[in-house]
Design a protein around this motif. Structure first.
Motif, PDB file in Angstrom:
ATOM      1  N   ILE A  72      33.932  35.278  38.659  1.00 14.91           N
ATOM      2  CA  ILE A  72      34.082  36.135  37.483  1.00 14.91           C
ATOM      3  C   ILE A  72      32.701  36.226  36.847  1.00 14.91           C
ATOM      4  CG2 ILE A  72      35.201  36.421  35.231  1.00 14.91           C
ATOM      5  CD1 ILE A  72      37.565  34.762  36.370  1.00 14.91           C
ATOM      6  N   LEU A  73      32.175  37.447  36.753  1.00 17.85           N
ATOM      7  CA  LEU A  73      30.792  37.644  36.323  1.00 17.85           C
ATOM      8  C   LEU A  73      30.622  37.521  34.816  1.00 17.85           C
ATOM      9  CD1 LEU A  73      29.705  40.614  38.606  1.00 17.85           C
ATOM     10  CD2 LEU A  73      29.488  38.147  39.021  1.00 17.85           C
ATOM     11  N   ASN A  74      29.439  37.050  34.430  1.00 20.07           N
ATOM     12  CA  ASN A  74      29.114  36.976  33.012  1.00 20.07           C
ATOM     13  C   ASN A  74      28.400  38.252  32.589  1.00 20.07           C
ATOM     14  OD1 ASN A  74      26.137  36.683  32.577  1.00 20.07           O
ATOM     15  ND2 ASN A  74      26.378  34.850  33.835  1.00 20.07           N
ATOM     16  N   SER A  75      28.243  38.422  31.294  1.00 21.15           N
ATOM     17  CA  SER A  75      27.725  39.672  30.737  1.00 21.15           C
ATOM     18  C   SER A  75      26.301  39.998  31.169  1.00 21.15           C
ATOM     19  CB  SER A  75      27.801  39.634  29.207  1.00 21.15           C
ATOM     20  OG  SER A  75      27.012  38.568  28.710  1.00 21.15           O
ATOM     21  N   GLY A 112      25.834  31.065  38.229  1.00 23.48           N
ATOM     22  CA  GLY A 112      25.693  31.697  36.928  1.00 23.48           C
ATOM     23  C   GLY A 112      26.928  32.461  36.484  1.00 23.48           C
ATOM     24  N   GLY A 113      27.947  32.537  37.332  1.00 24.08           N
ATOM     25  CA  GLY A 113      29.172  33.232  36.959  1.00 24.08           C
ATOM     26  C   GLY A 113      29.885  32.542  35.816  1.00 24.08           C
ATOM     27  N   LEU A 114      30.846  33.221  35.263  1.00 31.24           N
ATOM     28  CA  LEU A 114      31.652  32.698  34.170  1.00 31.24           C
ATOM     29  C   LEU A 114      32.699  31.707  34.672  1.00 31.24           C
ATOM     30  CD1 LEU A 114      32.496  33.086  31.119  1.00 31.24           C
ATOM     31  CD2 LEU A 114      34.038  34.838  31.940  1.00 31.24           C
ATOM     32  N   ALA A 115      33.267  32.003  35.855  1.00 30.40           N
ATOM     33  CA  ALA A 115      34.300  31.142  36.427  1.00 30.40           C
ATOM     34  C   ALA A 115      34.398  31.398  37.926  1.00 30.40           C
ATOM     35  CB  ALA A 115      35.645  31.403  35.752  1.00 30.40           C
ATOM     36  N   PHE A 116      35.037  30.450  38.632  1.00 26.96           N
ATOM     37  CA  PHE A 116      35.085  30.494  40.088  1.00 26.96           C
ATOM     38  C   PHE A 116      36.462  30.046  40.561  1.00 26.96           C
ATOM     39  CE2 PHE A 116      31.094  29.047  38.317  1.00 26.96           C
ATOM     40  CZ  PHE A 116      30.237  30.061  38.715  1.00 26.96           C
ATOM     41  N   ILE A 117      37.034  30.812  41.503  1.00 31.79           N
ATOM     42  CA  ILE A 117      38.350  30.475  42.038  1.00 31.79           C
ATOM     43  C   ILE A 117      38.265  30.536  43.555  1.00 31.79           C
ATOM     44  CG2 ILE A 117      40.794  31.087  42.092  1.00 31.79           C
ATOM     45  CD1 ILE A 117      40.326  32.542  39.397  1.00 31.79           C
ATOM     46  N   LEU A 138      42.778  26.858  45.677  1.00 30.29           N
ATOM     47  CA  LEU A 138      42.396  25.534  46.149  1.00 30.29           C
ATOM     48  C   LEU A 138      41.583  24.795  45.092  1.00 30.29           C
ATOM     49  CD1 LEU A 138      41.158  26.559  49.724  1.00 30.29           C
ATOM     50  CD2 LEU A 138      43.395  25.593  49.104  1.00 30.29           C
ATOM     51  N   ALA A 139      40.805  25.546  44.311  1.00 33.35           N
ATOM     52  CA  ALA A 139      39.963  24.957  43.265  1.00 33.35           C
ATOM     53  C   ALA A 139      39.632  26.042  42.247  1.00 33.35           C
ATOM     54  CB  ALA A 139      38.682  24.396  43.865  1.00 33.35           C
ATOM     55  N   ALA A 140      39.456  25.635  40.995  1.00 30.16           N
ATOM     56  CA  ALA A 140      39.083  26.560  39.923  1.00 30.16           C
ATOM     57  C   ALA A 140      38.132  25.835  38.980  1.00 30.16           C
ATOM     58  CB  ALA A 140      40.325  27.038  39.176  1.00 30.16           C
ATOM     59  N   HIS A 141      37.017  26.486  38.668  1.00 26.17           N
ATOM     60  CA  HIS A 141      36.001  25.916  37.775  1.00 26.17           C
ATOM     61  C   HIS A 141      35.555  26.991  36.796  1.00 26.17           C
ATOM     62  CE1 HIS A 141      35.631  22.364  40.327  1.00 26.17           C
ATOM     63  NE2 HIS A 141      35.649  23.197  41.344  1.00 26.17           N
ATOM     64  N   PHE A 142      35.137  26.592  35.606  1.00 23.52           N
ATOM     65  CA  PHE A 142      34.654  27.565  34.624  1.00 23.52           C
ATOM     66  C   PHE A 142      33.491  27.008  33.846  1.00 23.52           C
ATOM     67  CE2 PHE A 142      37.828  25.012  32.509  1.00 23.52           C
ATOM     68  CZ  PHE A 142      37.291  24.796  31.245  1.00 23.52           C
ATOM     69  N   GLU A 143      32.741  27.933  33.227  1.00 25.17           N
ATOM     70  CA  GLU A 143      31.606  27.604  32.375  1.00 25.17           C
ATOM     71  C   GLU A 143      31.948  28.036  30.954  1.00 25.17           C
ATOM     72  OE1 GLU A 143      28.884  26.069  33.494  1.00 25.17           O
ATOM     73  OE2 GLU A 143      29.526  26.126  35.589  1.00 25.17           O
ATOM     74  N   ASP A 144      31.611  27.226  29.960  1.00 28.00           N
ATOM     75  CA  ASP A 144      31.897  27.561  28.563  1.00 28.00           C
ATOM     76  C   ASP A 144      30.797  28.384  27.902  1.00 28.00           C
ATOM     77  OD1 ASP A 144      34.395  26.394  28.212  1.00 28.00           O
ATOM     78  OD2 ASP A 144      33.514  24.421  27.881  1.00 28.00           O
ATOM     79  N   ARG A 145      29.625  28.405  28.472  1.00 25.24           N
ATOM     80  CA  ARG A 145      28.472  28.929  27.767  1.00 25.24           C
ATOM     81  C   ARG A 145      28.169  30.409  27.966  1.00 25.24           C
ATOM     82  NH1 ARG A 145      26.929  26.352  32.229  1.00 25.24           N
ATOM     83  NH2 ARG A 145      25.301  27.245  33.518  1.00 25.24           N
TER      84      ARG A 145
END
Length: 161
Positions: A72-75, A112-117, A138-145
């Motif tokens: 999921i891309l960031n701005s 640098g993405g917002l989140a990853f699945i 299988l896995a999900a990760h995210f960034e808060d910043r």
């Protein structure tokens, strides 16, 4: 294109969505495409869907490997969205110059993405021009910043809360 299909296309241009890049790899071959037809469909079991044009290289690779990753891309990643949407001069190496990493399946994720699945394909639904892939997460990760990149009326925009 039928009149109803054209009407639906115009209606969907008014639907604001996030922007994702769906990726996969098979050994040294990797490919990806910008996809806004993405959604979560279940938390138990955790599943998401993506829809891809049947003629795309990413579709062919996902069909062959049985896995895909969603970044999921960031701005600030509009250039990446354009690159993977084929809006820039097509390069066989869409990943050139990008930092990537892998989680479980082997699909590359864009740093640098917002989140990853990370997903394995559990169902496919073929339509005349596209295929809906259901992936078990299988896995999900995210960034808060970071803030998301959004898509509205055929244009990418930064999200402004």
């Amino acid at each position: 294109m039928t009149e109803l299909a054209e009407s639906l296309r115009n209606v969907m241009r008014r639907w604001t969505t996030g922007v994702t890049v769906v990726t996969t790899s098979d050994g040294s071959t990797q490919h990806g495409m910008t996809v806004n037809s993405f959604t979560s469909v279940s938390l138990e079991p955790p599943c998401v869907t993506v829809t891809m044009d049947n003629r795309s290289r990413t579709h062919q690779l996902v069909s062959r490997t049985g896995h895909f990753g969603v970044t999921i891309l960031n701005s600030e990643q509009r250039d990446i969205a354009d690159r993977f949407a084929g809006r820039v001069v097509e390069s066989r190496q869409r990943f050139a110059g990008l930092n990537t990493f892998r989680i479980v399946s082997g699909a590359p994720f864009i740093q640098g993405g917002l989140a990853f699945i990370d997903c394995v394909v559990v169902h496919t639904y073929a339509m005349p021009n596209s295929t809906l892939f259901v992936g078990r997460v299988l896995a999900a990760h995210f960034e808060d910043r970071v803030t998301p990149l959004i898509y509205l009326n055929r244009t990418f925009h930064p999200f402004m809360p």
